[in-house]
Design a protein around this motif. Structure first.
Motif, mmCIF file in Angstrom:
data_model
loop_
_atom_site.group_PDB
_atom_site.id
_atom_site.type_symbol
_atom_site.label_atom_id
_atom_site.label_comp_id
_atom_site.label_asym_id
_atom_site.label_seq_id
_atom_site.Cartn_x
_atom_site.Cartn_y
_atom_site.Cartn_z
ATOM 1 N N UNK A 151 -9.547 7.285 18.533
ATOM 2 C CA UNK A 151 -9.099 6.971 16.714
ATOM 3 C C UNK A 151 -9.298 7.759 15.917
ATOM 4 N N UNK A 152 -10.580 8.844 15.735
ATOM 5 C CA UNK A 152 -10.591 9.786 14.695
ATOM 6 C C UNK A 152 -9.118 10.911 14.906
ATOM 7 N N UNK A 153 -9.195 11.280 16.456
ATOM 8 C CA UNK A 153 -8.424 12.042 16.503
ATOM 9 C C UNK A 153 -6.528 11.620 15.869
ATOM 10 N N UNK A 154 -6.763 10.285 16.561
ATOM 11 C CA UNK A 154 -5.502 9.781 16.085
ATOM 12 C C UNK A 154 -4.836 9.332 14.807
ATOM 13 N N UNK A 155 -5.751 9.275 13.535
ATOM 14 C CA UNK A 155 -5.649 9.209 12.309
ATOM 15 C C UNK A 155 -5.668 10.679 12.153
ATOM 16 N N UNK A 156 -6.330 11.744 12.576
ATOM 17 C CA UNK A 156 -6.176 12.645 11.532
ATOM 18 C C UNK A 156 -4.874 13.076 12.559
ATOM 19 N N UNK A 157 -4.382 12.978 13.469
ATOM 20 C CA UNK A 157 -2.737 13.767 13.615
ATOM 21 C C UNK A 157 -2.001 13.259 12.671
ATOM 22 N N UNK A 158 -2.191 11.342 12.531
ATOM 23 C CA UNK A 158 -1.335 11.081 12.318
ATOM 24 C C UNK A 158 -0.932 11.299 10.020
ATOM 25 N N UNK A 159 -2.532 11.606 9.796
ATOM 26 C CA UNK A 159 -2.255 12.117 8.316
ATOM 27 C C UNK A 159 -1.963 13.451 8.115
ATOM 28 N N UNK A 160 -1.769 14.706 8.929
ATOM 29 C CA UNK A 160 -1.778 15.710 8.355
ATOM 30 C C UNK A 160 -0.344 16.068 9.586
ATOM 31 N N UNK A 161 0.119 15.375 10.207
ATOM 32 C CA UNK A 161 0.833 15.945 11.262
ATOM 33 C C UNK A 161 1.523 17.142 12.022
ATOM 34 N N UNK A 162 0.550 17.484 11.954
ATOM 35 C CA UNK A 162 0.041 18.867 12.248
ATOM 36 C C UNK A 162 -0.770 18.983 13.760
ATOM 37 N N UNK A 163 -1.619 19.658 14.127
ATOM 38 C CA UNK A 163 -1.643 20.000 15.802
ATOM 39 C C UNK A 163 -3.329 19.413 15.946
ATOM 40 N N UNK B 35 0.840 -1.688 -0.051
ATOM 41 C CA UNK B 35 0.247 0.097 0.678
ATOM 42 C C UNK B 35 1.043 1.115 0.199
ATOM 43 N N UNK B 36 2.013 0.920 1.255
ATOM 44 C CA UNK B 36 2.872 2.379 0.551
ATOM 45 C C UNK B 36 3.856 2.971 -0.420
ATOM 46 N N UNK B 37 3.760 1.814 -1.252
ATOM 47 C CA UNK B 37 4.947 1.532 -2.246
ATOM 48 C C UNK B 37 3.563 1.567 -3.690
ATOM 49 N N UNK B 38 2.158 1.720 -3.592
ATOM 50 C CA UNK B 38 2.295 1.483 -4.952
ATOM 51 C C UNK B 38 0.768 2.277 -5.113
ATOM 52 N N UNK B 39 0.043 2.887 -3.591
ATOM 53 C CA UNK B 39 -1.162 3.031 -3.768
ATOM 54 C C UNK B 39 -1.514 4.579 -2.914
ATOM 55 N N UNK B 40 -1.308 5.889 -2.998
ATOM 56 C CA UNK B 40 -1.960 6.891 -2.316
ATOM 57 C C UNK B 40 -2.488 6.662 -0.846
ATOM 58 N N UNK B 41 -1.761 6.395 0.026
ATOM 59 C CA UNK B 41 -2.765 6.277 1.459
ATOM 60 C C UNK B 41 -1.688 7.384 2.285
ATOM 61 N N UNK B 42 -2.778 8.055 3.399
ATOM 62 C CA UNK B 42 -1.918 9.404 4.288
ATOM 63 C C UNK B 42 -1.884 7.938 5.654
ATOM 64 N N UNK B 43 -2.778 6.805 5.994
ATOM 65 C CA UNK B 43 -2.050 6.343 6.981
ATOM 66 C C UNK B 43 -2.723 4.553 7.367
ATOM 67 N N UNK B 44 -2.088 3.693 7.315
ATOM 68 C CA UNK B 44 -2.789 2.764 7.281
ATOM 69 C C UNK B 44 -2.809 1.694 8.038
ATOM 70 N N UNK B 45 -4.300 1.431 8.770
ATOM 71 C CA UNK B 45 -4.688 0.738 9.158
ATOM 72 C C UNK B 45 -4.608 -0.789 9.287
ATOM 73 N N UNK B 46 -4.208 -1.014 10.511
ATOM 74 C CA UNK B 46 -3.401 -2.731 10.537
ATOM 75 C C UNK B 46 -4.134 -3.531 11.511
#
Length: 477
Positions: free
Chosen positions: A225-237, A137-148
């Motif tokens: 969960x949503x706050x963590x996803x948001x922070x990890x995506x934007x890497x702003x606060x 996913x990281x190398x072949x798709x456009x994603x901001x964060x990967x949920x496992x």
């Protein structure tokens, strides 16, 4: 002895301020709506079995709309509704997940892992199973964060149950005497996938199910969960501490140590830097030795100098200036060599003010004259150097104490300082609210130390020859 009460620090959001992250986001939007670089779509890649991915789709769809608070809640300020992850409210963004950016694991592959008898081999196989798909996913798709997403039947075979301590304590920096070579799935997977450049969010299957036993209410889980996803995506606060424009700019540094898994490298130092915006830099230092006198790891003067200079250089690159004031937090005492090295680096980088602070768990307890715990924000001054600070306790805004056990204050030792003890303790209390992995604001430890501990847990799975680790906290939380 003097007793003070520090009011709950305010947080700044997009259009206003509040003490609570949840209420603040709902009423005033996330802080970085002020910035042009933010994303308005969060592209969530995902790895899991077909049924766990279906649950993730349903859960994220539910999170796109408001979720009510639990009925008949006795703590209305603690159990609040989730505002919904929407473009017109709160997060001002939408969650996007699609079959194109997910990878499905076969049940037969899960079964093969589960039937491996050796614990370490089983966990390693699980890490490899998820890593291969995350790498695609990281190398072949456009994603901001990967949920496992971890199925319950696999989770039960790769996670050791942790017994909650009677008192909340900061782990001994030399680690507990458990099996140092036993593989931890979460830490190993995050370390192995770090080079991919996409933060991971590890999710248990049970946390995607409503009314599951032992789980928080739906609204609270959605907030976290949503706050963590948001922070990890934007890497702003999503929020930041309110700063006094009349005071000098300040940079906070957490110094910690961790031991290699084979215990051959005794300790390695790392620094965690936060400025007023919550920007952070994570650095891996050089191996250090155990002091023969106090049996604690300490940096040599040259190591302290080099580590702090690297950190301050990164700060200067990011903000195009050196901080006017530097605050160092450490959970063990400073040696003379460490103080000399840190001060030399600060002087060279033109830092005018510096505070050295040791933060420890305390055995002292305060009683309020009734059965209720002491208030969060109570500050006890014994003398100029020695203080107690309650970061856990009864919270006036929540109108309750959220813990299970008698709260344990922090012991604050001010080794050297250019700032008043009251300001230093107020800052520590504020930094307990800067954890974007949890929207309940009464955390015990300042993010400087809480983060450096979590970083060390992941870094110990990186080899000494690995490339420089990611500098953002989003890859470790």
């Amino acid at each position: 002895m003097k007793l003070y009460y520090i009011k709950e620090p305010l947080l700044e959001f997009g259009q206003g301020s509040h003490v609570c992250p949840r209420t603040g986001i709902t009423n005033y939007d996330v802080y970085d709506t002020k910035l042009k670089i933010r994303r308005e779509r969060v592209l969530v890649g995902a790895v899991g079995t077909s049924d766990t991915l279906s649950k993730l789709y349903s859960w994220l769809e539910k999170c796109s709309q408001p979720i009510p608070a639990p009925q008949n809640s006795k703590q209305p300020n603690l159990r609040v509704p989730f505002c919904g992850f929407k473009t017109d409210l709160g997060f001002k963004s939408s969650l996007v997940i699609d079959e194109e950016i997910t990878r499905t694991l076969n049940h037969s592959s899960i079964n093969e892992v589960i039937h491996i008898r050796d614990w370490n081999e089983r966990v390693d196989a699980a890490v490899d199973l998820y890593y291969r798909q995350a790498k695609f996913l990281a190398q072949n798709r456009v994603v901001d964060v990967i949920a496992c997403v971890i199925p319950t039947r696999l989770y039960d075979q790769i996670y050791q149950p942790e017994v909650a301590p009677v008192n909340e304590t900061l782990e001994n920096e030399e680690e507990q005497a458990d099996d140092a070579l036993e593989v931890n799935f979460r830490r190993a997977l995050k370390a192995r996938a770090m080079h991919l450049g996409k933060p991971l969010q590890i999710i248990r299957e049970v946390s995607l199910e409503s009314n599951a036993k032992g789980q928080q209410d739906d609204a609270t889980r959605a907030w976290n969960l949503c706050t963590a996803l948001y922070y990890k995506t934007n890497q702003t606060v999503p929020w930041k501490l309110i700063t006094n424009i009349n005071r000098p700019s300040v940079c906070f540094v957490g110094i910690s140590f961790y031991q290699s898994r084979d215990r051959k490298v005794l300790n390695t130092s790392l620094a965690q830097i936060f400025d007023e915006l919550g920007n952070n830099v994570i650095l891996r230092g050089t191996p250090v030795d155990i002091d023969k006198n106090d049996r604690r790891p300490h940096l040599k003067a040259a190591q302290a100098y080099q580590l702090l200079k690297r950190a301050l250089t990164e700060y200067d690159i990011a903000l195009d200036t050196s901080p006017a004031r530097l605050v160092l937090h450490k959970s063990s005492k400073y040696s003379d060599e460490e103080l000399d090295g840190f001060e030399s680096a600060a002087r060279e980088m033109r830092v005018r003010k510096i505070d050295f602070v040791t933060i420890l768990d305390s055995d002292f307890r305060l009683l309020r004259g009734n059965e209720y715990p002491s208030y969060r924000g109570i500050h006890v001054e014994f003398d100029e150097e020695n203080h107690l600070l309650y970061t856990r306790g009864s919270v006036e805004y929540y109108k309750t104490y959220t813990g299970k056990y008698i709260p344990q204050p922090l012991e604050i030792r001010i080794v050297r300082s250019d700032e008043s003890p009251g300001i230093i303790c107020q800052e520590i209390l504020g930094l307990t609210k800067m954890n974007w992995n949890n929207t309940q604001f009464d955390g015990k430890y300042p993010i400087t130390l809480a983060c450096s501990r979590k970083v060390g847990q992941v870094m110990k799975y990186l080899g000494p020859d690995d490339d420089d680790p990611q500098i953002s906290y989003s890859f470790y939380m």
